[in-house]
Scaffold this motif. Structure first.
Motif, short mmCIF file in Angstrom:
data_model
loop_
_atom_site.label_atom_id
_atom_site.label_comp_id
_atom_site.label_asym_id
_atom_site.label_seq_id
_atom_site.Cartn_x
_atom_site.Cartn_y
_atom_site.Cartn_z
N ASP A 108 12.91 0.31 5.10
CA ASP A 108 11.87 0.26 4.08
C ASP A 108 10.48 0.37 4.68
OD1 ASP A 108 13.48 0.20 1.87
OD2 ASP A 108 13.54 -1.99 1.75
N HIS A 109 10.26 -0.22 5.84
CA HIS A 109 8.93 -0.16 6.45
C HIS A 109 8.57 1.29 6.82
CE1 HIS A 109 11.57 -0.36 9.95
NE2 HIS A 109 10.57 0.15 10.66
N ARG A 111 9.69 4.00 5.15
CA ARG A 111 9.40 4.67 3.88
C ARG A 111 7.98 4.35 3.43
NH1 ARG A 111 14.44 2.48 1.34
NH2 ARG A 111 16.06 3.72 2.29
N ALA A 112 7.60 3.08 3.52
CA ALA A 112 6.26 2.65 3.10
C ALA A 112 5.20 3.32 3.96
CB ALA A 112 6.15 1.15 3.16
N ALA A 113 5.43 3.41 5.25
CA ALA A 113 4.47 4.05 6.16
C ALA A 113 4.37 5.54 5.84
CB ALA A 113 4.88 3.83 7.61
N LYS A 115 4.93 7.00 2.93
CA LYS A 115 4.20 7.17 1.66
C LYS A 115 2.71 6.94 1.85
CE LYS A 115 8.05 6.11 -1.36
NZ LYS A 115 8.62 5.17 -2.30
N ALA A 116 2.36 6.00 2.72
CA ALA A 116 0.94 5.72 2.95
C ALA A 116 0.26 6.88 3.64
CB ALA A 116 0.80 4.45 3.81
#
Length: 121
Positions: A108-109, A111-113, A115-116
């Motif tokens: 998840d980290h 994916r979040a990175a 997207k950012a």
């Protein structure tokens, strides 16, 4: 050792099921698959043949009927793919991602990175 057999050539039985040849059912299955996907390579693989074999078949069967059927099936498949892409774009639905799925919660980290950084650019 038997006189009928030699060491250099193993005992082989001829292939009865000629999977490597085009048959009428295989050609019609290929054309059906081609009309669904629009890709000669994909359609050929669905019947166990190669893209090159499909194009050789097309050139060998030099009749206008087969040429027209081949091209019409390919055009229908390309149109179906384009329609599918347009519908997906309209609904903003994305194809399944290799990042999604069971057991990938630990990522998840990432994916979040991802997207950012996508929203930054």
């Amino acid at each position: 050792m038997d006189d009928t057999q030699s060491d250099s050539s193993p005992d082989r039985t001829p292939r009865r099921n000629a999977d490597y040849r085009w048959t009428v059912p295989k050609v019609s299955a290929f054309l059906k698959a081609l009309s669904e996907c629009g890709s000669v390579a994909e359609a050929a693989l669905t019947v166990g043949m190669s893209r090159q074999a499909a194009y050789k078949l097309r050139s060998r069967l030099d009749g206008e009927k087969f040429q027209a059927a081949f091209e019409a099936a390919r055009q229908r498949g390309l149109a179906a793919r384009a329609k599918e892409r347009a519908e997906r774009r309209k609904s903003k639905e994305r194809p399944p991602s290799p990042w999604d799925g069971p057991g990938l919660d630990a990522l998840d980290h990432l994916r979040a990175a991802s997207k950012a950084t996508d929203s930054d650019g």
